[in-house]
Write an enzyme that holds these catalytic residues in place. Structure first.
Site, mmCIF file in Angstrom:
data_model
loop_
_atom_site.group_PDB
_atom_site.id
_atom_site.type_symbol
_atom_site.label_atom_id
_atom_site.label_comp_id
_atom_site.label_asym_id
_atom_site.label_seq_id
_atom_site.Cartn_x
_atom_site.Cartn_y
_atom_site.Cartn_z
ATOM 1 N N TYR A 238 25.320 6.614 -56.652
ATOM 2 C CA TYR A 238 23.866 6.507 -56.524
ATOM 3 C C TYR A 238 23.357 7.300 -55.325
ATOM 4 O O TYR A 238 24.115 7.668 -54.427
ATOM 5 C CB TYR A 238 23.442 5.037 -56.355
ATOM 6 C CG TYR A 238 23.870 4.432 -55.037
ATOM 7 C CD1 TYR A 238 23.014 4.417 -53.937
ATOM 8 C CD2 TYR A 238 25.145 3.880 -54.878
ATOM 9 C CE1 TYR A 238 23.419 3.866 -52.726
ATOM 10 C CE2 TYR A 238 25.546 3.329 -53.673
ATOM 11 C CZ TYR A 238 24.682 3.323 -52.600
ATOM 12 O OH TYR A 238 25.067 2.792 -51.405
ATOM 13 N N PHE A 248 18.098 8.235 -47.851
ATOM 14 C CA PHE A 248 18.509 7.235 -46.860
ATOM 15 C C PHE A 248 19.876 6.648 -47.157
ATOM 16 O O PHE A 248 20.469 5.993 -46.299
ATOM 17 C CB PHE A 248 17.471 6.117 -46.732
ATOM 18 C CG PHE A 248 17.201 5.350 -47.994
ATOM 19 C CD1 PHE A 248 18.038 4.327 -48.399
ATOM 20 C CD2 PHE A 248 16.105 5.654 -48.780
ATOM 21 C CE1 PHE A 248 17.803 3.619 -49.563
ATOM 22 C CE2 PHE A 248 15.841 4.958 -49.938
ATOM 23 C CZ PHE A 248 16.703 3.938 -50.342
ATOM 24 N N ASP A 249 20.386 6.876 -48.360
ATOM 25 C CA ASP A 249 21.721 6.371 -48.684
ATOM 26 C C ASP A 249 22.228 7.114 -49.911
ATOM 27 O O ASP A 249 21.463 7.378 -50.853
ATOM 28 C CB ASP A 249 21.681 4.867 -48.965
ATOM 29 C CG ASP A 249 23.066 4.244 -49.018
ATOM 30 O OD1 ASP A 249 24.016 4.870 -48.499
ATOM 31 O OD2 ASP A 249 23.201 3.149 -49.571
ATOM 32 N N ILE A 266 19.221 -5.800 -53.995
ATOM 33 C CA ILE A 266 17.779 -5.987 -54.145
ATOM 34 C C ILE A 266 17.442 -6.256 -55.610
ATOM 35 O O ILE A 266 18.167 -5.863 -56.524
ATOM 36 C CB ILE A 266 17.005 -4.762 -53.622
ATOM 37 C CG1 ILE A 266 17.425 -3.488 -54.364
ATOM 38 C CG2 ILE A 266 17.187 -4.613 -52.121
ATOM 39 C CD1 ILE A 266 16.597 -2.263 -53.996
ATOM 40 N N TYR A 292 12.838 -3.945 -50.349
ATOM 41 C CA TYR A 292 13.046 -4.572 -49.037
ATOM 42 C C TYR A 292 11.799 -5.239 -48.487
ATOM 43 O O TYR A 292 11.798 -5.723 -47.360
ATOM 44 C CB TYR A 292 13.583 -3.530 -48.054
ATOM 45 C CG TYR A 292 14.971 -3.057 -48.419
ATOM 46 C CD1 TYR A 292 16.106 -3.735 -47.974
ATOM 47 C CD2 TYR A 292 15.149 -1.963 -49.254
ATOM 48 C CE1 TYR A 292 17.375 -3.313 -48.328
ATOM 49 C CE2 TYR A 292 16.418 -1.531 -49.621
ATOM 50 C CZ TYR A 292 17.528 -2.215 -49.150
ATOM 51 O OH TYR A 292 18.770 -1.798 -49.514
ATOM 52 N N PHE A 310 15.699 5.613 -56.784
ATOM 53 C CA PHE A 310 17.164 5.631 -56.866
ATOM 54 C C PHE A 310 17.604 6.356 -58.127
ATOM 55 O O PHE A 310 17.064 6.116 -59.211
ATOM 56 C CB PHE A 310 17.733 4.209 -56.928
ATOM 57 C CG PHE A 310 17.623 3.431 -55.662
ATOM 58 C CD1 PHE A 310 18.581 3.540 -54.659
ATOM 59 C CD2 PHE A 310 16.569 2.553 -55.467
ATOM 60 C CE1 PHE A 310 18.484 2.800 -53.502
ATOM 61 C CE2 PHE A 310 16.460 1.807 -54.305
ATOM 62 C CZ PHE A 310 17.413 1.939 -53.309
#
Length: 319
Positions: A238, A248-249, A266, A292, A310
């Site tokens: 992902y 961010f990830d 989440i 979040y 995502f």
């Protein structure tokens, strides 16, 4: 990254150096040349002074080793976007010399120094440049337009010299907390507005599906394997992005897939990945209430009430 619920809000200031709590500064540092304020009138002055109290409190044990004028030069340079005024190599040497000096002052045996001998002297200017370049400056740069730097350094000089500040530590903490709360609220409002506008536009795009919860998704590659349920443990690749495209990830960047339970992430992931057959790749747009929420993530980069994107590949259902 395990995408669980966010913890407590991070502190406004993150200072990079720790020193022994038992060590007490013995000599005041030379104050920077600033115009003294007898009353704090503007919000910028109050916030700046409160930050100065916080910084001085953090570095109080090494106050005698800090050249405040050099500290200010380095902070101003960081605010201007300049390269650190002290190289990383020199900063490491300065940090080592400072630690040795503080160990000797507290009566500890300094490694590599014969008993009774004095450790190498500490260059106070370099200490100031180190702290300003690598701790204080970078921490404060994002809010440089909202603080009065003269007030900040008046507070630092006063506390380092054991004087009476215009604001005590409790008042400073209350001021910083109020400032942080206001910043959080402003960021949340901006993110909500931008997220809602984006999702309203995005739901009209071809191939985009909006679920009853508000989650949006698009099938990038169809799969034919089994589908997980909300209690399943899955393996995925992902990448997560903010609406401005900031990554961010990413498991792709780490070079290996991630395994986790769908009941540990989440809400948007629990719902979205449960829609995917193994072998498929989906793009999800996750509203903040399914991500979040009003907190964001500790220390960033996900702000309060941020809508997220995502791309997810479902590689397998593990159980």
């Amino acid at each position: 990254m395990k995408m669980g619920k966010r913890g407590a809000v991070a502190s406004l200031l993150i200072l990079a150096m720790a020193v022994p709590a038992a060590v007490i500064a013995q000599q005041p540092a030379a104050p920077a040349a600033t115009k003294e304020k007898s009353v704090l009138t503007s919000e910028r002055e109050k916030i700046g002074y409160a930050i100065g109290v916080d910084v001085a409190s953090s570095f109080e044990p090494i106050a005698s080793e800090v050249d405040v004028a050099a500290l200010r030069r380095a902070v101003e340079n960081a605010f201007a976007g300049g390269q650190p005024l002290l190289s990383q190599e020199e900063a490491q040497k300065t940090d080592q010399a400072l630690r040795m000096a503080m160990m000797a002052r507290s009566g500890q045996q300094v490694p590599g120094v014969a008993p009774g001998s004095q450790p190498p002297s500490v260059d106070r200017e370099k200490v100031g440049l180190m702290l300003g370049s690598y701790a204080v400056g970078p921490s404060l740069a994002p809010i440089k337009d909202e603080i009065d730097l003269d007030a900040t350094f008046q507070a630092i000089a006063t506390l380092f010299a054991k004087g009476t500040p215009l604001m005590d530590r409790q008042q400073a903490q209350a001021t910083l907390q109020a400032f942080s709360t206001a910043k959080q609220a402003a960021a949340a409002g901006k993110n909500r507005e931008e997220g809602n506008a984006f999702l309203a536009r995005n739901k009209t795009q071809p191939g985009v599906v909006t679920t009853a919860s508000g989650l949006q998704y698009q099938v990038l590659r169809a799969g034919s394997g089994e589908r997980p349920v909300a209690s399943s443990r899955v393996r995925v690749n992902y990448e997560g992005k903010l609406l401005d495209g900031t990554v961010f990830d990413s498991s792709y960047q780490r070079g290996q897939p991630a395994d986790f339970g769908l009941d540990q992430v989440i809400k948007g992931w629990t719902e979205g990945v449960s829609l995917m057959p193994v072998g498929s790749k989906y793009r999800f747009w996750v509203p903040s209430e399914l991500a979040y929420g009003s907190n964001g993530t500790p220390g960033g980069p996900i702000g309060p009430d941020a809508t997220l994107t995502f791309d997810v590949e479902l590689l397998g259902v593990l159980q």
